[in-house]
Design an enzyme around this catalytic site. Structure first.
Site, PDB file in Angstrom:
ATOM      1  N   GLN A  97       0.810  -1.223   0.000  1.00 21.02           N
ATOM      2  CA  GLN A  97       0.000   0.000   0.000  1.00 21.02           C
ATOM      3  C   GLN A  97       0.844   1.274   0.000  1.00 21.02           C
ATOM      4  O   GLN A  97       0.309   2.360  -0.167  1.00 21.02           O
ATOM      5  CB  GLN A  97      -0.959  -0.002   1.191  1.00 21.02           C
ATOM      6  CG  GLN A  97      -2.028  -1.055   1.057  1.00 21.02           C
ATOM      7  CD  GLN A  97      -2.951  -1.078   2.258  1.00 21.02           C
ATOM      8  OE1 GLN A  97      -2.568  -0.723   3.373  1.00 21.02           O
ATOM      9  NE2 GLN A  97      -4.170  -1.522   2.035  1.00 21.02           N
ATOM     10  N   ASN A  98       2.159   1.148   0.168  1.00 21.46           N
ATOM     11  CA  ASN A  98       3.002   2.332   0.079  1.00 21.46           C
ATOM     12  C   ASN A  98       3.078   2.741  -1.391  1.00 21.46           C
ATOM     13  O   ASN A  98       3.288   1.911  -2.264  1.00 21.46           O
ATOM     14  CB  ASN A  98       4.397   2.074   0.648  1.00 21.46           C
ATOM     15  CG  ASN A  98       5.154   3.371   0.832  1.00 21.46           C
ATOM     16  OD1 ASN A  98       5.385   4.106  -0.117  1.00 21.46           O
ATOM     17  ND2 ASN A  98       5.524   3.659   2.068  1.00 21.46           N
ATOM     18  N   ARG A  99       2.924   4.017  -1.641  1.00 22.19           N
ATOM     19  CA  ARG A  99       2.829   4.517  -3.015  1.00 22.19           C
ATOM     20  C   ARG A  99       4.161   4.971  -3.598  1.00 22.19           C
ATOM     21  O   ARG A  99       4.207   5.529  -4.690  1.00 22.19           O
ATOM     22  CB  ARG A  99       1.804   5.652  -3.039  1.00 22.19           C
ATOM     23  CG  ARG A  99       0.432   5.135  -2.619  1.00 22.19           C
ATOM     24  CD  ARG A  99      -0.513   6.201  -2.205  1.00 22.19           C
ATOM     25  NE  ARG A  99      -0.060   6.869  -0.982  1.00 22.19           N
ATOM     26  CZ  ARG A  99      -0.685   7.894  -0.437  1.00 22.19           C
ATOM     27  NH1 ARG A  99      -1.763   8.383  -0.982  1.00 22.19           N
ATOM     28  NH2 ARG A  99      -0.223   8.454   0.671  1.00 22.19           N
TER      29      ARG A  99
END
Length: 182
Positions: free
Chosen positions: A55-57
């Site tokens: 989920q880290n962009r």
């Protein structure tokens, strides 16, 4: 029911663990900018590479900033994206005590030796990924390693920074990073 909620609360809080950064920086002799995080998350530590939480962009934003054909999937693709675009990547912290991946719990910090990169590459600017990385860099590294170099705080790519969409992150990151990559 109340006992179950209390136990889950304790589990979520966790306990402090002493963590040592186990993988090295990404850079070469042509790197022009350095992007710094605080410390790899639990998922990143498991994968032994930066920004491993799905989920880290970070990788999506960076690929968009650099107008890459695709978002890199493998460590080799990620490393190639960085080095091809003259970007170094590391974290401020060498070791610390932390609960899980929560930056807000970081204590007993030992910083990384930034001269490893700054002495080997013509870094023109340092970018910190989020407020915690910025605070830590200024507290532990700024004066010793980069007192005259531009240090720019970028909004965090962490999923915890839900106020910022990927599109908005990309716009700000591109504007700031673009000044130093040309």
């Amino acid at each position: 029911m109340e006992d179950k909620q209390r136990k889950e609360g304790k589990k979520a809080q966790g306990s402090y663990e002493h963590v040592t950064h186990e993988f090295g920086p990404v850079y070469d002799s042509t790197s022009k900018i350095l992007i710094l995080g605080s410390l790899p998350s639990v998922k990143s530590r498991q994968q032994q590479f930066y920004y491993g939480h799905p989920q880290n962009r970070f990788w999506r934003v960076l690929a968009n900033v650099l107008e890459a054909e695709k978002v890199p999937d493998t460590i080799e693709e990620k490393r190639s994206l960085l080095l091809t675009n003259k970007i170094a990547l590391w974290d401020v912290i060498e070791s610390c005590d932390i609960i899980g991946s929560a930056d807000s719990t970081i204590k007993n910090v030992k910083e990384n030796d930034m001269s490893v990169i700054l002495g080997a590459a013509p870094i023109r600017a340092i970018f910190t990924n989020g407020a915690k990385a910025d605070t830590l860099f200024h507290k532990y590294c700024r004066e010793r390693y980069a007192s005259e170099m531009p240090v720019i705080k970028l909004p965090s790519t962490s999923p915890a920074n839900a106020a910022w969409s990927a599109e908005r992150l990309t716009m700000v990151w591109k504007e700031e990073i673009g000044k130093y990559l040309s």
